[in-house]
Design a protein around this motif. Sequence first.
Motif, PDB file in Angstrom:
ATOM      1  N   GLU A 170       0.912  -1.141  -0.073  1.00  0.00           N
ATOM      2  CA  GLU A 170      -0.025  -0.029  -0.072  1.00  0.00           C
ATOM      3  C   GLU A 170       0.843   1.374   0.271  1.00  0.00           C
ATOM      4  N   LEU A 171       1.882   1.226  -1.011  1.00  0.00           N
ATOM      5  CA  LEU A 171       2.581   2.288  -1.019  1.00  0.00           C
ATOM      6  C   LEU A 171       2.236   3.284  -2.170  1.00  0.00           C
ATOM      7  N   LEU A 172       2.783   4.681  -1.929  1.00  0.00           N
ATOM      8  CA  LEU A 172       2.341   5.777  -3.190  1.00  0.00           C
ATOM      9  C   LEU A 172       3.431   5.397  -4.209  1.00  0.00           C
ATOM     10  N   VAL A 173       3.221   6.174  -5.482  1.00  0.00           N
ATOM     11  CA  VAL A 173       4.195   6.155  -6.437  1.00  0.00           C
ATOM     12  C   VAL A 173       4.848   7.522  -6.588  1.00  0.00           C
ATOM     13  N   SER A 174       6.053   7.638  -7.319  1.00  0.00           N
ATOM     14  CA  SER A 174       6.567   8.802  -7.622  1.00  0.00           C
ATOM     15  C   SER A 174       7.506   8.685  -8.959  1.00  0.00           C
ATOM     16  N   ALA A 175       7.793   9.788  -9.627  1.00  0.00           N
ATOM     17  CA  ALA A 175       8.581   9.555 -10.765  1.00  0.00           C
ATOM     18  C   ALA A 175       9.413  11.038 -11.009  1.00  0.00           C
ATOM     19  N   GLY A 176      10.576  10.901 -11.757  1.00  0.00           N
ATOM     20  CA  GLY A 176      11.242  12.069 -12.046  1.00  0.00           C
ATOM     21  C   GLY A 176      12.586  11.682 -12.834  1.00  0.00           C
ATOM     22  N   SER A 177      13.156  12.785 -13.560  1.00  0.00           N
ATOM     23  CA  SER A 177      14.134  12.271 -14.186  1.00  0.00           C
ATOM     24  C   SER A 177      15.494  12.108 -13.838  1.00  0.00           C
ATOM     25  N   ASP A 178      15.835  12.620 -12.648  1.00  0.00           N
ATOM     26  CA  ASP A 178      17.032  12.491 -11.944  1.00  0.00           C
ATOM     27  C   ASP A 178      18.109  13.264 -12.514  1.00  0.00           C
ATOM     28  N   PHE A 179      17.634  14.290 -13.159  1.00  0.00           N
ATOM     29  CA  PHE A 179      18.338  15.347 -14.001  1.00  0.00           C
ATOM     30  C   PHE A 179      19.702  15.506 -13.137  1.00  0.00           C
ATOM     31  N   HIS A 180      20.866  15.400 -13.898  1.00  0.00           N
ATOM     32  CA  HIS A 180      21.928  16.142 -13.305  1.00  0.00           C
ATOM     33  C   HIS A 180      22.666  17.203 -14.464  1.00  0.00           C
ATOM     34  N   THR A 181      22.519  16.768 -15.721  1.00  0.00           N
ATOM     35  CA  THR A 181      23.388  17.750 -16.541  1.00  0.00           C
ATOM     36  C   THR A 181      22.666  17.550 -18.038  1.00  0.00           C
ATOM     37  N   PRO A 182      22.379  18.650 -18.936  1.00  0.00           N
ATOM     38  CA  PRO A 182      21.902  18.895 -20.166  1.00  0.00           C
ATOM     39  C   PRO A 182      22.987  17.870 -20.885  1.00  0.00           C
ATOM     40  N   GLU A 183      24.378  17.621 -20.580  1.00  0.00           N
ATOM     41  CA  GLU A 183      24.958  16.896 -21.532  1.00  0.00           C
ATOM     42  C   GLU A 183      24.514  15.294 -21.581  1.00  0.00           C
ATOM     43  N   ASN A 184      23.927  14.850 -20.581  1.00  0.00           N
ATOM     44  CA  ASN A 184      23.357  13.403 -20.628  1.00  0.00           C
ATOM     45  C   ASN A 184      22.186  13.354 -21.548  1.00  0.00           C
ATOM     46  N   ARG A 185      22.380  12.781 -22.637  1.00  0.00           N
ATOM     47  CA  ARG A 185      21.357  12.732 -23.428  1.00  0.00           C
ATOM     48  C   ARG A 185      19.952  11.646 -23.005  1.00  0.00           C
ATOM     49  N   TRP A 186      20.476  11.021 -22.096  1.00  0.00           N
ATOM     50  CA  TRP A 186      19.480   9.990 -21.551  1.00  0.00           C
ATOM     51  C   TRP A 186      18.309  10.770 -20.379  1.00  0.00           C
ATOM     52  N   THR A 187      18.884  11.760 -20.055  1.00  0.00           N
ATOM     53  CA  THR A 187      17.920  12.594 -19.323  1.00  0.00           C
ATOM     54  C   THR A 187      17.520  14.097 -19.561  1.00  0.00           C
ATOM     55  N   ARG A 188      16.107  14.261 -19.600  1.00  0.00           N
ATOM     56  CA  ARG A 188      15.763  15.536 -20.028  1.00  0.00           C
ATOM     57  C   ARG A 188      14.876  15.832 -18.856  1.00  0.00           C
ATOM     58  N   LEU A 189      14.537  17.267 -18.613  1.00  0.00           N
ATOM     59  CA  LEU A 189      13.874  17.609 -17.409  1.00  0.00           C
ATOM     60  C   LEU A 189      12.320  17.175 -17.897  1.00  0.00           C
ATOM     61  N   GLY A 190      11.774  16.512 -16.917  1.00  0.00           N
ATOM     62  CA  GLY A 190      10.077  16.283 -17.011  1.00  0.00           C
ATOM     63  C   GLY A 190       9.959  14.992 -17.869  1.00  0.00           C
ATOM     64  N   VAL A 191      11.153  14.168 -18.345  1.00  0.00           N
ATOM     65  CA  VAL A 191      11.023  13.264 -19.164  1.00  0.00           C
ATOM     66  C   VAL A 191      11.540  11.699 -18.355  1.00  0.00           C
ATOM     67  N   TYR A 192      10.530  10.600 -18.511  1.00  0.00           N
ATOM     68  CA  TYR A 192      10.864   9.662 -17.606  1.00  0.00           C
ATOM     69  C   TYR A 192       9.748   8.598 -18.246  1.00  0.00           C
ATOM     70  N   PRO A 193      10.025   7.281 -18.041  1.00  0.00           N
ATOM     71  CA  PRO A 193       8.908   6.327 -18.505  1.00  0.00           C
ATOM     72  C   PRO A 193       7.712   6.667 -17.854  1.00  0.00           C
ATOM     73  N   GLU A 194       6.617   6.652 -18.467  1.00  0.00           N
ATOM     74  CA  GLU A 194       5.250   6.798 -17.852  1.00  0.00           C
ATOM     75  C   GLU A 194       4.845   5.812 -16.652  1.00  0.00           C
ATOM     76  N   ILE A 195       3.986   6.032 -15.731  1.00  0.00           N
ATOM     77  CA  ILE A 195       3.614   5.205 -14.863  1.00  0.00           C
ATOM     78  C   ILE A 195       2.153   5.149 -14.905  1.00  0.00           C
ATOM     79  N   SER A 196       1.797   3.711 -14.497  1.00  0.00           N
ATOM     80  CA  SER A 196       0.269   3.651 -14.680  1.00  0.00           C
ATOM     81  C   SER A 196      -0.364   4.553 -13.576  1.00  0.00           C
ATOM     82  N   ALA A 197      -1.758   5.158 -14.346  1.00  0.00           N
ATOM     83  CA  ALA A 197      -2.456   5.990 -13.513  1.00  0.00           C
ATOM     84  C   ALA A 197      -3.201   5.583 -12.602  1.00  0.00           C
TER      85      ALA A 197
END
Length: 289
Positions: free
Chosen positions: A245-272
């Motif tokens: 009975e946990l809650l869920v959260s999500a985030g990009s873990d953004f550190h740097t714009p140089e990392n092409r794998w992370t973009r602000l506001g972007v991460y795999p969608e989680i079920s609603a």
Amino acid sequence: MNLPKYDLHTHTTASDGVLSPLALYDSAREAGVEVLAITDHDTIEGVKGLMAIKNTSENEDNMILIPGAEFTCLLGKQILHIVGLGLDIEHPELKRHLADLETLRVDRAKRIALKLEKKRIPNIYNLVCEKAAGAQIGRPHFAKVLCDLKVVNSEEEAFKKYLGAGKLANVSVAWPSLEKVLEVIKASGAVSVLAHPTKYKLTMSKLRKIIAEFSALGGDALELGYPGINREQQNILKFEVQKHELLVSAGSDFHTPENRWTRLGVYPEISADLPHVLNSDGVINKQKQ
Ligand code: AMP
Ligand code: MN
Ligand code: MN
Ligand code: MN
């Protein structure tokens, strides 16, 4: 439930990110983020300064800024990262905890530097302090200095050869316990999130045990959306979320714009269909029950 566009896991120059808190805030807004949590490693200095500017009546943009931190802690010998969301930044217990973490990190940095000096890499502590420029010192600052000195060709290589677990300049740290961190987060009115559960290089059965302990100790939520998690892993973890009975959260873990794998506001969608740490007004839901 319709949630605003959010990012609940990001880093700034207050820890090991490369954007200042203000630059991160502006980039997130440009990326269409409506709710942003700044969650630097073991410090709230970045978000605190920014809140003083942004949470005023004169602030005309309407992005919601959530004060957070990503706390380093130990469960037995396992290092875990716990994101706290919605911290009361003036809470005395939180302040004391963060001061302890700063002492631990400075002490660790000195010990890492000694090990590197024995490997004929001189003056590294001073260089790392310069690189951190007042930030909470972390291993990434060492990795950057080792790159500058051309000792290694990439930060990844610095971790592989020197800074990673069991490597030449690895030192052990008596990080606070998971129990303590959950208590501090709760005392300061925030929600606790077990960050990036699949990134600890654990077997699923070990991870399940850790999630059960996290929940038993009063942990509130699991991060289910972050770069690198796949659909199969999400489905397995979704089962654990429901079981405990946990809650869920999500985030990009953004550190740097140089990392092409992370973009602000972007991460795999989680079920609603799972209960979320955020509500439709962009407010952090206060704890599990
Ligand atoms: P610390 O909390 O000081 O031990 O540093 C941990 C941080 O180092 C993580 O949050 C990552 O940002 C970074 N990191 C960890 N492993 C690696 C790696 N293999 N390559 C590059 N950065 C890493
Ligand atoms: Mn980091
Ligand atoms: Mn982390
Ligand atoms: Mn992080």
